[in-house]
Design a protein around this motif. Structure first.
Motif, mmCIF file in Angstrom:
data_model
loop_
_atom_site.group_PDB
_atom_site.id
_atom_site.type_symbol
_atom_site.label_atom_id
_atom_site.label_comp_id
_atom_site.label_asym_id
_atom_site.label_seq_id
_atom_site.Cartn_x
_atom_site.Cartn_y
_atom_site.Cartn_z
ATOM 1 N N PHE A 140 0.864 -1.182 0.000
ATOM 2 C CA PHE A 140 0.000 0.000 0.000
ATOM 3 C C PHE A 140 0.898 1.228 0.000
ATOM 4 C CE2 PHE A 140 -1.465 3.451 2.752
ATOM 5 C CZ PHE A 140 -2.579 3.897 2.039
ATOM 6 N N SER A 141 0.530 2.232 -0.802
ATOM 7 C CA SER A 141 1.326 3.462 -0.813
ATOM 8 C C SER A 141 0.442 4.639 -1.174
ATOM 9 C CB SER A 141 2.479 3.358 -1.824
ATOM 10 O OG SER A 141 1.982 3.269 -3.146
ATOM 11 N N ILE A 142 0.793 5.797 -0.619
ATOM 12 C CA ILE A 142 0.186 7.054 -1.037
ATOM 13 C C ILE A 142 1.297 8.097 -0.978
ATOM 14 C CG2 ILE A 142 -0.664 7.587 1.297
ATOM 15 C CD1 ILE A 142 -3.112 8.906 -0.223
ATOM 16 N N ASN A 143 1.535 8.738 -2.086
ATOM 17 C CA ASN A 143 2.679 9.631 -2.155
ATOM 18 C C ASN A 143 2.340 10.891 -2.958
ATOM 19 O OD1 ASN A 143 2.930 7.342 -4.269
ATOM 20 N ND2 ASN A 143 4.008 9.069 -5.191
ATOM 21 N N PRO A 144 3.007 11.995 -2.663
ATOM 22 C CA PRO A 144 2.734 13.253 -3.368
ATOM 23 C C PRO A 144 3.436 13.309 -4.722
ATOM 24 C CG PRO A 144 4.397 13.605 -1.690
ATOM 25 C CD PRO A 144 3.950 12.178 -1.551
ATOM 26 N N GLU A 145 2.800 13.998 -5.651
ATOM 27 C CA GLU A 145 3.415 14.305 -6.940
ATOM 28 C C GLU A 145 3.859 15.764 -6.877
ATOM 29 O OE1 GLU A 145 2.074 15.108 -11.567
ATOM 30 O OE2 GLU A 145 0.817 13.832 -10.288
ATOM 31 N N LEU A 146 5.153 15.974 -6.975
ATOM 32 C CA LEU A 146 5.709 17.308 -6.813
ATOM 33 C C LEU A 146 5.869 18.003 -8.156
ATOM 34 C CD1 LEU A 146 8.479 16.538 -4.146
ATOM 35 C CD2 LEU A 146 6.162 17.409 -3.760
ATOM 36 N N THR A 147 5.714 19.292 -8.141
ATOM 37 C CA THR A 147 5.951 20.101 -9.328
ATOM 38 C C THR A 147 6.707 21.353 -8.911
ATOM 39 O OG1 THR A 147 4.901 21.216 -11.218
ATOM 40 C CG2 THR A 147 3.752 21.330 -9.109
ATOM 41 N N ARG A 148 7.559 21.822 -9.791
ATOM 42 C CA ARG A 148 8.359 23.005 -9.462
ATOM 43 C C ARG A 148 7.577 24.270 -9.833
ATOM 44 N NH1 ARG A 148 13.345 23.914 -7.963
ATOM 45 N NH2 ARG A 148 13.875 21.710 -8.174
ATOM 46 N N ARG A 149 7.480 25.155 -8.890
ATOM 47 C CA ARG A 149 6.781 26.427 -9.103
ATOM 48 C C ARG A 149 7.646 27.542 -8.508
ATOM 49 N NH1 ARG A 149 0.976 26.736 -6.634
ATOM 50 N NH2 ARG A 149 0.712 24.993 -8.103
ATOM 51 N N GLY A 150 8.126 28.385 -9.389
ATOM 52 C CA GLY A 150 9.035 29.430 -8.923
ATOM 53 C C GLY A 150 10.338 28.814 -8.475
ATOM 54 N N ARG A 151 10.731 29.164 -7.254
ATOM 55 C CA ARG A 151 11.999 28.650 -6.741
ATOM 56 C C ARG A 151 11.835 27.397 -5.889
ATOM 57 N NH1 ARG A 151 15.345 34.051 -4.744
ATOM 58 N NH2 ARG A 151 15.426 35.093 -6.810
ATOM 59 N N GLY A 152 10.617 27.006 -5.638
ATOM 60 C CA GLY A 152 10.406 25.852 -4.770
ATOM 61 C C GLY A 152 9.569 24.780 -5.420
ATOM 62 N N GLU A 153 9.367 23.709 -4.675
ATOM 63 C CA GLU A 153 8.553 22.588 -5.133
ATOM 64 C C GLU A 153 7.232 22.601 -4.386
ATOM 65 O OE1 GLU A 153 10.909 19.085 -4.596
ATOM 66 O OE2 GLU A 153 11.712 19.192 -6.626
ATOM 67 N N ILE B 188 3.247 20.537 -4.023
ATOM 68 C CA ILE B 188 2.523 19.285 -4.261
ATOM 69 C C ILE B 188 1.407 19.543 -5.257
ATOM 70 C CG2 ILE B 188 1.104 17.499 -3.217
ATOM 71 C CD1 ILE B 188 2.651 17.936 -0.620
ATOM 72 N N ARG B 189 1.474 18.803 -6.361
ATOM 73 C CA ARG B 189 0.470 18.959 -7.414
ATOM 74 C C ARG B 189 -0.722 18.034 -7.181
ATOM 75 N NH1 ARG B 189 1.710 17.957 -13.864
ATOM 76 N NH2 ARG B 189 -0.407 18.379 -14.619
ATOM 77 N N ALA B 190 -0.441 16.823 -6.727
ATOM 78 C CA ALA B 190 -1.502 15.829 -6.496
ATOM 79 C C ALA B 190 -0.940 14.723 -5.615
ATOM 80 C CB ALA B 190 -2.004 15.258 -7.822
ATOM 81 N N TYR B 191 -1.846 13.867 -5.165
ATOM 82 C CA TYR B 191 -1.460 12.692 -4.385
ATOM 83 C C TYR B 191 -1.881 11.435 -5.156
ATOM 84 C CZ TYR B 191 -0.356 15.535 -0.321
ATOM 85 O OH TYR B 191 0.210 16.444 0.546
ATOM 86 N N HIS B 192 -0.989 10.446 -5.169
ATOM 87 C CA HIS B 192 -1.269 9.174 -5.835
ATOM 88 C C HIS B 192 -1.304 8.061 -4.786
ATOM 89 C CE1 HIS B 192 -0.671 10.637 -9.985
ATOM 90 N NE2 HIS B 192 0.193 11.474 -9.419
ATOM 91 N N GLY B 193 -2.355 7.274 -4.818
ATOM 92 C CA GLY B 193 -2.468 6.137 -3.917
ATOM 93 C C GLY B 193 -2.537 4.837 -4.698
ATOM 94 N N ARG B 194 -2.038 3.776 -4.074
ATOM 95 C CA ARG B 194 -2.043 2.472 -4.745
ATOM 96 C C ARG B 194 -2.069 1.374 -3.696
ATOM 97 N NH1 ARG B 194 2.228 1.774 -9.402
ATOM 98 N NH2 ARG B 194 0.771 3.286 -10.256
ATOM 99 N N VAL B 195 -2.860 0.340 -3.963
ATOM 100 C CA VAL B 195 -2.904 -0.839 -3.108
ATOM 101 C C VAL B 195 -2.922 -2.070 -4.011
ATOM 102 C CG1 VAL B 195 -5.439 -0.876 -2.932
ATOM 103 C CG2 VAL B 195 -4.058 -1.952 -1.155
ATOM 104 N N ARG B 196 -2.270 -3.116 -3.564
ATOM 105 C CA ARG B 196 -2.139 -4.324 -4.376
ATOM 106 C C ARG B 196 -2.764 -5.511 -3.652
ATOM 107 N NH1 ARG B 196 1.393 -5.965 -8.555
ATOM 108 N NH2 ARG B 196 1.897 -8.162 -8.581
ATOM 109 N N LEU B 197 -3.585 -6.252 -4.364
ATOM 110 C CA LEU B 197 -4.215 -7.458 -3.846
ATOM 111 C C LEU B 197 -3.733 -8.661 -4.657
ATOM 112 C CD1 LEU B 197 -7.923 -6.187 -3.704
ATOM 113 C CD2 LEU B 197 -6.223 -6.054 -1.885
#
Length: 236
Positions: A81-94, A96-105
């Protein structure tokens, strides 16, 4: 005071008790007993809570669907199981653009007709990927014992043939060594059986797809034994 002397054993026998060493092998091809699939459920949201809620809902939907197949399902397990942020560069910093989650069965089934239907229904779900199937025998399958028995019988037959070629016969078994048995057809590479479902949230559900017609992959089991026998002295 007496000193006992021991005659060292020779691995090649003696003229009075010659030895014969053989290898017995067996190879059986049988139908698989179980089939497995891997299910990967995904979610994406602009914030962590939305992604987690969507992932939880889709995971529950997939679990409920699998459980409707009752005794056809031998094993149902949740893996990574994982949930992690998708980062994007804006100006001089990074940022969070979105969050991605995933689970495996992972699911193992004994009913291969149900397997084809379940695979199709799972791939109709939102952002759900199905990999498989892979085919296997149970670790406790009697096929392994059958293969070992056949290998021992083959070793005895081979040793007896050597003895008869010398005009003599076997006297005793000295050693029987098990080289182990193995299943050489088990496929655990998770080939893709169906891709991500195309139904997105808010869209009308498509008409149910027909069940996949899956042909079970035959399993090959090998067994090997090494055996040593003594023979009656041949008349050469």
């Amino acid at each position: 005071m007496t000193t006992e002397t021991h005659t060292p054993a020779t691995p090649y026998g003696t003229p009075e008790a010659p030895r014969v060493a053989v290898r017995g092998e067996a190879r059986l091809e049988v139908d698989p007993e179980i089939a497995g699939i891997a299910i990967t459920i995904s979610a994406r949201g602009t914030d962590r809570r939305t992604a987690l809620e969507d992932l939880t809902r889709r995971n529950a939907t997939a679990l409920d669907l699998v459980k409707t197949y009752g005794e056809a399902v031998e094993k149902l397990e949740t893996g990574a199981f994982s949930i992690n942020p998708e980062l994007t560069r804006r100006g001089r910093g990074e940022h969070i653009r979105a969050y991605h989650g995933r689970v495996r069965l992972t699911v193992e089934l004994t009913d291969f007709t149900a397997l084809g239907e379940l695979t199709t229904r799972l791939s109709d779900l939102e952002l759900t990927r199905v990999d498989g199937p892979w085919w296997a025998l149970r670790p406790t399958s009697p096929v392994y014992a059958q293969a070992r028995t056949a290998a021992v019988r083959e070793a005895v037959v081979r040793a007896r043939e050597y003895a008869e070629a010398l005009g003599t016969h076997l006297v005793a078994l000295l050693e029987l060594a098990d080289d182990g048995s193995e299943n050489t057809s088990m496929d655990t590479s998770y080939p893709v059986a169906a891709g991500y479902g195309g139904m997105m949230r808010g869209a009308a559900a498509p008409e149910a797809a027909p069940a996949l017609d899956l042909e079970p992959q035959r399993q090959t089991v090998h067994a090997h034994v090494n055996a040593r026998f003594t023979m009656a002295p041949p008349q050469l």
